[in-house]
Scaffold this motif. Structure first.
Motif, PDB file in Angstrom:
ATOM      1  N   THR A 157      -4.289  -2.079  -4.020  1.00 60.05           N
ATOM      2  CA  THR A 157      -3.352  -1.630  -4.867  1.00 60.05           C
ATOM      3  C   THR A 157      -4.114  -1.138  -6.114  1.00 60.05           C
ATOM      4  O   THR A 157      -5.181  -1.387  -6.388  1.00 60.05           O
ATOM      5  CB  THR A 157      -2.043  -2.589  -5.153  1.00 60.05           C
ATOM      6  OG1 THR A 157      -1.233  -1.800  -6.087  1.00 60.05           O
ATOM      7  CG2 THR A 157      -2.618  -3.755  -6.065  1.00 60.05           C
ATOM      8  N   GLU A 161       0.976  -1.359   0.140  1.00 58.16           N
ATOM      9  CA  GLU A 161       0.015   0.066   0.022  1.00 58.16           C
ATOM     10  C   GLU A 161       1.074   1.333  -0.034  1.00 58.16           C
ATOM     11  O   GLU A 161       0.545   2.271  -0.912  1.00 58.16           O
ATOM     12  CB  GLU A 161      -0.962  -0.087   1.196  1.00 58.16           C
ATOM     13  CG  GLU A 161      -1.982  -1.098   1.082  1.00 58.16           C
ATOM     14  CD  GLU A 161      -3.184  -1.011   2.052  1.00 58.16           C
ATOM     15  OE1 GLU A 161      -2.981  -0.303   3.261  1.00 58.16           O
ATOM     16  OE2 GLU A 161      -4.179  -1.707   2.106  1.00 58.16           O
ATOM     17  N   CYS A 201       2.581   1.573  -3.425  1.00 55.24           N
ATOM     18  CA  CYS A 201       1.379   2.223  -4.456  1.00 55.24           C
ATOM     19  C   CYS A 201       1.056   3.709  -3.904  1.00 55.24           C
ATOM     20  O   CYS A 201       1.014   4.385  -5.063  1.00 55.24           O
ATOM     21  CB  CYS A 201      -0.077   1.255  -4.111  1.00 55.24           C
ATOM     22  SG  CYS A 201      -1.423   2.133  -5.048  1.00 55.24           S
TER      23      CYS A 201
END
Ligand code: 2P0
Length: 326
Positions: A280, A236, A239
């Motif tokens: 994502t 995370e 991303c």
């Protein structure tokens, strides 16, 4: 040796958990950073390549329609393989995706992985994955990852090219990827132009490059240890760091819609409540929720109930590119 001159291959899209954004060599299409991905089983590109004696040039049909735009990148890959095989014929390339093209679902990755797999077979070339990867990355930097199934790592090799490796086969850690489709229109700015603009204008681009190796190593450790929480945290973060680079590009690259953010926040609240899931998002508005198999039904139902979500695809991890009949 006679070569078949025709072959068909299937390849599946892949989703990066540690992202590729930016090139160190634009002409050679060499990624600036490594990446870590999972190959999906729910969607695929099927590509038939037929080399025809006497034919000049290549012709490409994408989902049944002539696509002159894609032809130059496809021809660049085919030229490398033709030179290798000592064959000069032009090719008819027919490729079909069973999912929306160019909407942040990695259609170019599966398309080019299928293309090089089919073309090499049609030319009777039995190339090691390393060499096939080097042809595929000319078409699309994320395509080498779709040559393998399960968890895959793509790195910059010491010789200046790329090196792709399978990390863990799909059955070794059968995570699921639940994809919330929130729009199906092609994106306004493709990855290639977006990456060039980020490199030229985002003040965060240098920091993205500087901090990327640490994210990749943490992601690899998470996969090797099958440590879901560790993988969730770094995936995370990586991303959102990529999207911070996109957002601070001039003009800004805003790939999210309001529904994208709603899905992202839903995934965060599910994880806070104890569900093993993380999000994502790529260069498009779709949200990919990666979860443990036991959580897939809950995640699917929760994402399907978000206003604006058009469709939810629940995918397992799939195999690498392979030839098929017809
Ligand atoms: C990825 N993306 O790692 C990242 C995240 C998009 C966002 O790989 O220019 O379509 O053809 O090398 O392969 C998109 O990259 O770009 C991509 P090119 P490609 O999945």
């Amino acid at each position: 040796m006679t070569v078949p001159l025709v072959a068909t291959a299937i390849a599946h899209p892949n989703i990066a958990l540690i992202k590729y954004w930016g090139k160190r060599d634009v002409a050679e299409n060499l990624p600036a950073v490594g990446s870590l991905s999972v190959t999906l089983d729910a969607m695929c590109s099927r590509t038939r390549v037929c080399f025809e004696p006497g034919r000049k040039g290549d012709s490409v049909r994408l989902n049944g329609r002539e696509d002159a735009g894609a032809a130059s990148r496809i021809s660049a890959c085919l030229d490398l393989l033709r030179r290798r095989a000592g064959v000069g014929h032009g090719a008819l390339v027919d490729t079909d995706n069973d999912f929306p093209t160019a909407a942040g679902l990695a259609s170019s990755a599966s398309g080019f992985a299928a293309l090089v797999t089919a073309a090499a077979a049609a030319l009777g070339l039995d190339l090691p994955a390393r060499e096939l990867a080097r042809v595929a990355r000319l078409g699309s930097g994320s395509a080498p990852r779709s040559l393998f199934g399960g968890f895959v790592v793509l790195r910059n090799a010491p010789d200046g090219d790329v090196a792709v490796e399978p990390l863990l086969p799909a059955p070794a850690w059968p995570l699921r990827v639940v994809i919330a489709i929130v729009a199906t229109a092609p994106k306004e700015t493709g990855s290639r132009d977006g990456m060039a603009a980020s490199r030229a204008t985002s003040p965060y681009y240098g920091e993205w490059l500087r901090s990327h190796d640490a994210d990749l190593e943490a992601g690899l450790r998470g996969v090797r240890d099958r440590d879901f929480a560790a993988l969730a945290g770094v995936a995370e973060h990586n991303c959102l760091k990529m999207h911070a680079v996109m957002l601070t590009t001039r003009p800004p690259l805003i790939y999210w819609s309001p529904t994208t953010l709603a899905c992202l926040q839903l995934v965060q609240s599910l994880r806070r409540a104890g569900t093993p899931v993380f999000f994502t998002i790529d260069a498009g508005p779709q949200v990919k929720a990666v979860c443990e198999p036991g959580a897939a039904a809950l995640v699917r139902d929760a994402l399907a109930a978000v206003p604006g979500v058009m469709q939810v695809i629940d995918s397992g991890l799939g195999p690498g590119a392979h030839c098929t009949d017809g």
